[in-house]
Structures are given as C-alpha cells and as structure tokens.
Design an enzyme around this catalytic site. Structure first.
Site, PDB file in Angstrom:
ATOM      1  N   HIS A   1      39.758  50.504  48.295  1.00  0.00           N
ATOM      2  CA  HIS A   1      38.350  50.635  48.669  1.00  0.00           C
ATOM      3  C   HIS A   1      38.035  49.780  49.882  1.00  0.00           C
ATOM      4  O   HIS A   1      38.553  48.677  50.018  1.00  0.00           O
ATOM      5  CB  HIS A   1      37.444  50.173  47.517  1.00  0.00           C
ATOM      6  CG  HIS A   1      37.548  51.017  46.289  1.00  0.00           C
ATOM      7  ND1 HIS A   1      36.922  50.695  45.111  1.00  0.00           N
ATOM      8  CD2 HIS A   1      38.194  52.196  46.060  1.00  0.00           C
ATOM      9  CE1 HIS A   1      37.185  51.621  44.211  1.00  0.00           C
ATOM     10  NE2 HIS A   1      37.956  52.532  44.753  1.00  0.00           N
TER      11      HIS A   1
ATOM     12  N   TYR B   1      28.380  46.514  41.727  1.00  0.00           N
ATOM     13  CA  TYR B   1      27.969  45.353  40.934  1.00  0.00           C
ATOM     14  C   TYR B   1      26.440  45.359  40.928  1.00  0.00           C
ATOM     15  O   TYR B   1      25.824  45.257  41.996  1.00  0.00           O
ATOM     16  CB  TYR B   1      28.444  44.048  41.569  1.00  0.00           C
ATOM     17  CG  TYR B   1      29.928  43.774  41.450  1.00  0.00           C
ATOM     18  CD1 TYR B   1      30.838  44.367  42.300  1.00  0.00           C
ATOM     19  CD2 TYR B   1      30.413  42.899  40.479  1.00  0.00           C
ATOM     20  CE1 TYR B   1      32.207  44.106  42.200  1.00  0.00           C
ATOM     21  CE2 TYR B   1      31.771  42.621  40.365  1.00  0.00           C
ATOM     22  CZ  TYR B   1      32.659  43.235  41.224  1.00  0.00           C
ATOM     23  OH  TYR B   1      34.003  42.969  41.121  1.00  0.00           O
TER      24      TYR B   1
ATOM     25  N   PRO C   1      35.111  37.264  34.585  1.00  0.00           N
ATOM     26  CA  PRO C   1      35.735  38.326  35.392  1.00  0.00           C
ATOM     27  C   PRO C   1      34.900  38.838  36.563  1.00  0.00           C
ATOM     28  O   PRO C   1      35.372  39.671  37.334  1.00  0.00           O
ATOM     29  CB  PRO C   1      35.990  39.451  34.371  1.00  0.00           C
ATOM     30  CG  PRO C   1      35.087  39.167  33.229  1.00  0.00           C
ATOM     31  CD  PRO C   1      34.841  37.702  33.209  1.00  0.00           C
TER      32      PRO C   1
ATOM     33  N   TYR D   1      36.237  37.434  47.976  1.00  0.00           N
ATOM     34  CA  TYR D   1      36.562  38.574  47.105  1.00  0.00           C
ATOM     35  C   TYR D   1      37.952  39.138  47.434  1.00  0.00           C
ATOM     36  O   TYR D   1      38.745  39.395  46.534  1.00  0.00           O
ATOM     37  CB  TYR D   1      35.487  39.661  47.252  1.00  0.00           C
ATOM     38  CG  TYR D   1      35.531  40.685  46.138  1.00  0.00           C
ATOM     39  CD1 TYR D   1      34.675  40.594  45.051  1.00  0.00           C
ATOM     40  CD2 TYR D   1      36.437  41.743  46.170  1.00  0.00           C
ATOM     41  CE1 TYR D   1      34.721  41.522  44.016  1.00  0.00           C
ATOM     42  CE2 TYR D   1      36.498  42.671  45.148  1.00  0.00           C
ATOM     43  CZ  TYR D   1      35.629  42.564  44.070  1.00  0.00           C
ATOM     44  OH  TYR D   1      35.685  43.484  43.050  1.00  0.00           O
TER      45      TYR D   1
END
Ligand code: RFL
Ligand code: PHB
Length: 391
Positions: free
Chosen positions: A74, A200, A292, A384
């Site tokens: 992605h 998210y 997580p 990230y």
C-alpha cells in the site's frame, strides 16, 4: 533433537525463527524448542503489517518469494475522523517506502518451511517443560521433558508469557508498563475489500481499523472492553459498530460478509530493560509489548534478533563480547521509540472515557494537525514505515 548447539532458542515465533535463519547464514548452529504444534503456530492469527526494512531483509534472506507474490503493498494509510478521510502518501513522505500487509502466520509458514529445508532438526515442536538453566555460568542449557540441550547461549524468544523472562531473578528485572482500559475485537470476514489501503478511524463510539488479508478475506478491528465476552458480540452487533465508526460523508461503503474468526486482545505497553542475564538474551515480545495500533510488535522482534545475530557472529568470529554486552542498550533505543509511537497512535485514536474532555479535545487537535501539516504527516509516516535499521 540435537543435544548440543551453539545457540539454543526458546520459541518459534517471528523472533526465534528469524534468529535461526540469521545464525544459519553465519554458520552458527542453533536449535529451536517450541511449546506448541506446527499447526498451532502456523494457524494463529496476529500481525499484519511489516516495515519496509523487515520486508527487504526477508527478501535478502531468500524468504520473500511468496511474500512478493501474495502480500499487499500500500502507498500509505487513511486516517478517518469527523466523517472525513485523510490519506497519508507514504512513498512521497518517506522517500519511497510503503506499507506491506502480509499476515504473521504466513511469515511463520515461510520461515518454518525454509528452516526445516536447510536443517530438518532445526525446530522441535510441542515440547513441554521448557526452562532456561545455568545461564549465569559458562554452560547454559535448555531443559525440556525430552532432555537437555547444551549450548553456549540461550535466546529467550518465547513471547510475553514464556519462561525466559521469568527465569531472571525478579529483584534484577527492570520493567516499565502501562495497561490500557480497552482492547481490540478482531474479526476475519469473507468479503471483498472496502478500500485499497488501511483505514484507522477515531470515533465517539471508539476506534476502528480496516485491514485486509486477501481479495476474499478482510481483517477488521474495533475497540472494545478487554473484559467483554465474545458471546455478547453477535455478527450483527460487530457490523453495526463498524459501520458507525467508519461512517463518512464520502461516497464509500463498508463491504460485509460472513465472519469466520473473532477474538479479543487486551492492550498493554511493557518494556523489560533487563534483556540480558548472563548467557540468556531476551528478544521480541519476551522483553517488550506494544499495543497493535502502531503495527510495531513483530518488527521490533525482528530488529532485536538482527542485533543479537550480529553480536553472536562477532563473538564467534573474534571472541569479543563487546556487541553482546551492548545488546540491550542497542535494542532499547529502537524499542522505546517503538513504544512511544505505539502509545501515541493508541492514545490518539482510541476513545478513553477515563481521560478528561480536555485531553480528548487535544487528540482531535492532534488529528487535525496531522491531516493538515506535511511535517506532522512525515513524522507519523517515518515511524509507521519503520525507523532506519542497519541490517
Ligand atoms: P511470539 O509470536 O509470541 O512467539 C513466541 C513463541 O514462543 C512460544 N513459547 C514457548 N515455547 C516453548 N516453551 C514455552 N514454555 C513457551 N512459551 C511460549 C510460543 O508458543 C510462540 O510460538 O513472540 P515473538 O517471536 O517475539 O513475536 C512477536 C509478535 O508475535 C508480536 O509482536 C506481533 O504479533 C504484534 N502485532 C503486530 N506486530 C507488527 O509488527 N505488525 C502488526 O500489524 C501487528 N499487529 C500484533 C498485531 C499483535 C496482535 N495481537 C494478537 C496481540 C495485531 C494483533 C491483534
Ligand atoms: C492487521 O492487519 O492485522 C493489522 C494492521 C494494522 C495494525 C494492526 C494489525 O496496526
């Protein structure tokens, strides 16, 4: 099972398996003892997101063939709040790095198969009574119900509940922890993807995350009470929550389908800074846990064993213990950054009723800032996709 190896490894999770591969490449003999069956470890649903350097390492080790074919790559993630979406373009923000979605149990299958092909005796599954022994002297061993494995070093890669950390004298353990008042209910559903990348979402009803596994199977999570009984979460209730938490004014719809797996996990942050005791070295979840939300746990586990393998290689090549002595300090720098980022993403995106309204407003301002500032996006993206890692 081999009775004498240079490095005895407890646990065939990502940390133990990757360490065995790294040591094998350097000609260092190792054996893994695993408490569960091969079917159990290859069937446990956990992580999904790999950092770019982790992917590059797996490929460099010749372990990435199926990943290259089957993983989803992605170009960023989407943050969703106040009914609007905000795409973060990771390649543009990080100089070309992307997000790889490839399930942990697929990584495990690839690592197990390749290791057993190199050395059919490398892993022993379903071993009971595993304990690290005599690691404060020069001749440690892993004790099991099937006998002892003598080794020079023990790698405790046995996860948060394993025996390795617990074997270090309690008065010498230096641990830091915070437990969150929420958990994640995760599902696997047979449905086509709703979106081409992860979403998210922060919502007044709680966090939601949309992820994927394949064109036919989607992975979704919602914030819940960690003490919830799964029986109270009917499929209808789960879809209803997901729909509300992911709702948007844009032209977008959640694709739904039969749910075939559900589980609830609690969320904690934990660091045991005592990552080495004599000839016992802790790696991965045995030493640290992250919630997580930052997708960091497996990647931090991989980083630990890269550092450990390098230290062991140096020891066997030169006899020097410098890198073994600095193992914990080297790892802890990255671990604490991973802890910070995971804590940040978690507090930013979850609804915590124990927080004052003021703090909740601050989180909304933070989200607005990320959505509108390239500098803020760059900081999030850099973490990230994975901070620089020397492999
Ligand atoms: P593991 O995977 O727990 O493996 C430990 C192994 O040790 C074995 N063991 C024993 N063996 C012998 N004798 C005993 N007495 C033993 N006790 C335990 C266990 O059976 C097991 O096979 O630890 P490791 O290798 O350190 O790997 C850590 C990762 O598994 C973990 O950090 C990740 O799953 C965390 N995580 C994520 N990490 C990411 O990098 N990206 C993600 O997207 C991501 N998503 C997640 C996650 C974890 C999740 N849950 C379930 C907590 C999503 C979720 C929902
Ligand atoms: C997953 O796909 O399982 C997943 C994705 C992102 C996360 C955690 C888990 O932050």
């Amino acid at each position: 099972m081999k009775r004498k190896v240079q490095v005895g490894i407890i646990g065939a999770g990502p940390a133990g398996l990757l360490l065995a591969h790294l040591l094998h490449r350097q000609g260092i003999s190792a054996a893994i003892v695993e408490g569960r069956t091969r079917e159990a470890i290859e069937g446990t649903i956990r992580a999904g997101v790999l950092e770019q350097w982790t992917v590059d390492l797996l490929i460099a080790l010749g372990l990435g063939e199926r990943l290259k074919r089957e993983a989803h790559f992605h170009d960023g993630i989407t943050l969703r709040f106040n009914r609007a979406s905000h795409h973060l373009d990771f390649p543009a923000l990080t100089g070309g790095k992307r997000v790889t979605v490839y399930a942990q149990h697929e990584v495990i299958k690839d690592l197990v198969a390749a290791l057993l092909e190199k050395d059919p005796e490398a892993i022993r599954f379903g071993v009971r009574g595993v304990k690290p022994r005599d690691f404060d002297g020069d001749h440690p061993a892993i004790e099991t119900e099937e006998g002892r494995i003598e080794c020079d070093f023990i790698a405790g890669c046995d996860g948060f509940h394993g025996p390795s950390r617990q074997a270090i004298p309690a008065q010498h353990l230096r641990c830091y922890e915070t437990v969150y008042p929420f958990g994640w209910l995760g599902i696997l559903a047979k449905a086509p993807p709703s979106h081409h990348e992860l979403i998210y979402a922060r919502h007044d009803r709680g966090f939601a995350l949309l992820s994927t596994r394949s064109p036919e199977v989607q992975r979704l999570y919602i914030q819940c009470d960690p003490a919830d009984d799964l029986a109270e979460w009917s499929d209808d209730r789960i879809w209803n929550e997901l729909r509300q938490r992911l709702e948007t004014d844009e032209d977008w719809r959640l694709t739904e389908g039969p749910i075939f797996q559900k589980n609830i996990v609690a969320m904690r942050s934990f660091v045991c800074e005592t990552m080495r005791w004599g000839r016992l070295f802790l790696a991965g979840d045995a030493a640290h846990i992250v919630p997580p939300t930052g997708a960091k746990g497996l990647n931090l586990a991989a980083a630990d064993v890269v550092v450990l393998a390098r230290a062991l290689e140096s020891y066997y090549r030169t006899g020097g213990t410098g890198l073994l002595d600095s193992y914990a300090d080297t790892c802890l720098k990255r671990i604490w950054r991973g802890e910070r980022f995971s804590w940040y993403m978690t507090t930013l995106l979850h609804k915590n009723d124990a927080e004052e309204d003021f703090v909740q407003r601050i989180h909304m301002a933070d989200l607005d800032y990320v959505a509108s500032s390239e500098a803020a996006q760059r900081a999030l993206a850099e973490n990230y996709v994975g901070l620089p890692m020397e492999v």
